[in-house]
Write an enzyme that holds these catalytic residues in place. Sequence first.
Site, short mmCIF file in Angstrom:
data_model
loop_
_atom_site.label_atom_id
_atom_site.label_comp_id
_atom_site.label_asym_id
_atom_site.label_seq_id
_atom_site.Cartn_x
_atom_site.Cartn_y
_atom_site.Cartn_z
N CYS A 10 11.23 -21.08 -113.32
CA CYS A 10 12.18 -20.06 -111.79
C CYS A 10 11.49 -21.54 -110.94
CB CYS A 10 10.98 -19.15 -111.24
SG CYS A 10 8.79 -18.94 -112.14
N CYS A 13 7.73 -22.23 -111.43
CA CYS A 13 7.29 -22.61 -111.91
C CYS A 13 7.47 -24.58 -112.33
CB CYS A 13 8.05 -22.32 -113.54
SG CYS A 13 7.46 -20.36 -113.53
#
Lengths: 79, 316
Positions: A10, A13
């Site tokens: 994501c 991240c």
Amino acid sequence: MEIKVLGPGCANCHTMEQLAKTAVAALGIEARVEKISDIQEIMKYTMSTPGLVVNGKLKHAGKPLPSIEKVKAMIKEEA
Amino acid sequence: MLKAFASYMTYEFIGLDQGSRIGDVLNFFIYDTIKIFLLLTVIIHAVSIIRSYFPPEKTRKILAHKREFIGNILAALLGVVTPFCSCSAVPLFIGFVEAGVPLGVTFSFLISSPMVNEVAVVLLWGLFGWKIAAIYMVTGLLVAVLAGFVIGKLKLEKWVEEYVYQIKTGQGQQVLTQTFRQRLQYARWNTADILKRIWLYVVLAIGLGGFIHGYVPQDFLVRYAGNGNPFAVPMAVALGVPLYSNAAGVIPIVYALMEKGLNTGTVLAFMMAVTALSLPEMIILRKVLKIPLLIVFAGIMTVTITAVGYLFNAIL
């Protein structure tokens, strides 16, 4: 030194990975930053992503992301 | 005191005429903005501290091998306080299943978490009063319990991807230990982080609400979706399902609909449909669930949300 950034992929991240790399560069230490996106591997450490693991120890998990200063401190604690 | 400050800013500092329409709108805007941001700051701080005591690892332990129904209720409640973002849905789902949390109970958690949270409740409280906020919270939990319970009863474990059952992590996840000071610090960050993401929507909602309040005729929407239309609730839900936003993002629309006299149940059903069902989350959940289960999930949610919408229109 072994640094792992845990995240299935994501946006947060990705930011976490950048934070870890920037922190390592700023501290001028010898460390390998590895991005882990394999679920089984992530789950050895935590269920909340993004996560930061330094030398096998979980230092951060989930939102909100830590500041760059905080990330530096987390790495230094284990150095 | 807040009221006095808002009046002072509007009529003395800016110098608008008292009783003028623009003056009223601005006065209302200043007052509501300060009130809601104060509420948000205080409540998000408090919830963040509570939240720091409920990492998913602990929630999972509480829910493991719980009986259905009791488990569904607990899961829905824990969904409110356990920090969770949809990007962690996959590890969380696998972690729950591995620890023996029943499938339906896991769903109750996944449903309540994005739908019932402090941001949604505070915004509804600040804009429409505590009663509407309480109704939303209770019905949101009800939807999570019921939908999760039904999914559990249907025994749909076969529609979970097989690899989920094969992952064995030994539940050895590490839990960060925090001092109380660190929890306070986390609360401060979390509040700042959330406010940074939602402030624009909140200001927009209050501004739009004030504008509609002052300028748009009362029965503008009621003619199309008010009391007289028995299909208002399913229409609102059908509109809300494909739309996706978090609670803050949908609030401007909710405010506009409420202001224009749509029934409370209809509006709350719309808000739930928007926040609870989202395509991005479905795509993420597809990694662990097969398509038939996703369809059943969306279907049950649509039916339950429609039902509580009707229920509230009938009682209120």
